[in-house]
Design an enzyme around this catalytic site. Structure first.
Site, PDB file in Angstrom:
ATOM      1  N   ARG A  83       0.871  -1.183   0.000  1.00 24.34           N
ATOM      2  CA  ARG A  83       0.000   0.000   0.000  1.00 24.34           C
ATOM      3  C   ARG A  83       0.900   1.222   0.000  1.00 24.34           C
ATOM      4  NH1 ARG A  83      -2.924   4.071   0.236  1.00 24.34           N
ATOM      5  NH2 ARG A  83      -5.071   4.116   0.989  1.00 24.34           N
ATOM      6  N   GLU A  91     -11.034   5.102  -5.708  1.00 25.63           N
ATOM      7  CA  GLU A  91     -11.330   3.688  -5.922  1.00 25.63           C
ATOM      8  C   GLU A  91     -11.628   3.447  -7.397  1.00 25.63           C
ATOM      9  OE1 GLU A  91     -10.995   1.379  -3.676  1.00 25.63           O
ATOM     10  OE2 GLU A  91     -10.551   2.761  -2.044  1.00 25.63           O
ATOM     11  N   ARG A 148      -1.466  -5.708   4.143  1.00 28.25           N
ATOM     12  CA  ARG A 148      -0.589  -5.061   3.159  1.00 28.25           C
ATOM     13  C   ARG A 148       0.514  -4.306   3.883  1.00 28.25           C
ATOM     14  NH1 ARG A 148      -5.128  -1.687   0.050  1.00 28.25           N
ATOM     15  NH2 ARG A 148      -5.401  -1.085   2.222  1.00 28.25           N
TER      16      ARG A 148
END
Length: 337
Positions: free
Chosen positions: A226, A234, A268
């Site tokens: 990330r 998004e 992540r």
């Protein structure tokens, strides 16, 4: 010279008869290898801190006086010492030199890079601005294999693989993964591809994969990354597709350096991502394809890059009131759409 040059204390540069720094594999036109050039530059900077002398032969590559050269080495020595981590590749060393000496004559900067055999970009003005300083909290550093752009999930995430022969990774590979990789290789040599596929699935389920790179099979560990400090739209939002495409364009086929600071609730790793010395978060912000994620990151440089894009109304800032991705996710969770 502190931690940045600690590896040099066991092997200090040779000196010439008059006490100057030796050429450390330098020839008539600088070093013959850029990798050697990184080491030579580091050694010369360390030697300059002790003797205040610049290396012999440099004047043949630059136009300014010896006094000016001493000024460069003073600045470079400070910049190298303060860099976290210090440059380890020719591209990183070249970027440090260019940013440190950006106000000096172009011929001098190019000459200095040439002297050490470091890469010279087609246009020094096209080099990315310096990334924000690395703050405390760095956990570890990853150097990835070439990235497959098809695995990029969105505009602020990337999936990468790291060779298990890497010094950090080698001690982390589970025994059963090592065994499965060896047995898979044997199965393939015997053309038992069904067994090989079964073993590879076991390897993948454990978070690893055998990659074929340049006809060489490499056992690699998968990391989901990330990008630290930014939040891109998004995929379903306006400019979500553009953000993902931009990130793919940057990383596809390239090796990355990733400074990992944290792990999020989705497993992540959160980190600063560099591609050929380009600070990827900067590119996404200046293209207007991400927000500075101030809830988790307070770096002022990231804030400035976002403001620059806002002022120019580029990317998502062309919209009068773009919806922040964290608000979009919250509304989705609460079924407000």
């Amino acid at each position: 010279m502190g931690n940045a040059l600690r590896f040099l204390r066991c092997s200090e540069p040779q000196t010439t008869a008059d006490g100057g720094a030796g050429d450390v594999a330098l020839g008539n036109h600088g070093v013959s290898s850029a990798t050697v050039g990184v080491s030579a530059l580091a050694q010369h900077l360390y030697h300059f801190e002790i003797t205040s002398q610049v290396p012999d032969g440099l004047s043949a590559h630059v136009v300014s006086s010896n006094k000016a050269q001493s000024n460069w080495y003073k600045k470079l020595s400070k910049a190298w010492r303060e860099s976290r981590p210090p440059p380890s590749t020719p591209q990183e060393a070249s970027t440090l030199v260019i940013h440190t000496l950006q106000r000096h004559q172009l011929a001098d900067v190019q000459g200095l890079l040439s002297f050490y055999g470091l890469p010279i970009p087609h246009s020094l003005n096209e080099l990315p601005s310096e990334a924000p300083p690395v703050v405390e909290g760095l956990k570890f550093e990853l150097h990835t294999l070439p990235v497959d752009g098809k695995t990029v999930p969105d505009g602020d995430g990337v999936n990468v693989y790291v060779n298990t022969t890497d010094s950090r990774e080698s001690s982390l590979v589970p025994h059963e993964v090592h065994v499965a990789a060896v047995e898979r290789s044997i199965a393939r040599s015997q053309r038992n591809y069904t067994m090989a596929d079964t073993l590879h699935k076991q390897i993948i389920d454990a978070g690893y994969r055998v990659l074929n790179i340049n006809n060489e099979e490499i056992l690699a560990r998968k990391y989901r990354i990330r990008l630290r400090g930014i939040d891109a739209p998004e995929n379903q939002q306006p400019y979500g597709k553009e953000a993902k495409e931009e990130l793919v364009k940057i990383v596809d086929g390239n090796c990355l350096k990733i400074l990992v600071f944290d792990e999020d609730r989705y497993g992540r790793f959160v980190g600063d991502v560099y591609c050929n010395s380009l600070f990827v978060q900067k590119r996404m912000l200046k293209k207007g394809l991400a927000w500075h994620y101030t809830a988790y990151d307070k770096r002022t440089q990231l804030e400035k890059w976002e403001k620059d894009a806002r002022a120019k109304r580029i990317g998502l800032w062309a919209s009068s009131n773009p919806e922040m991705p964290w608000e979009w996710r919250k509304n989705r969770r609460e079924n407000r759409y």
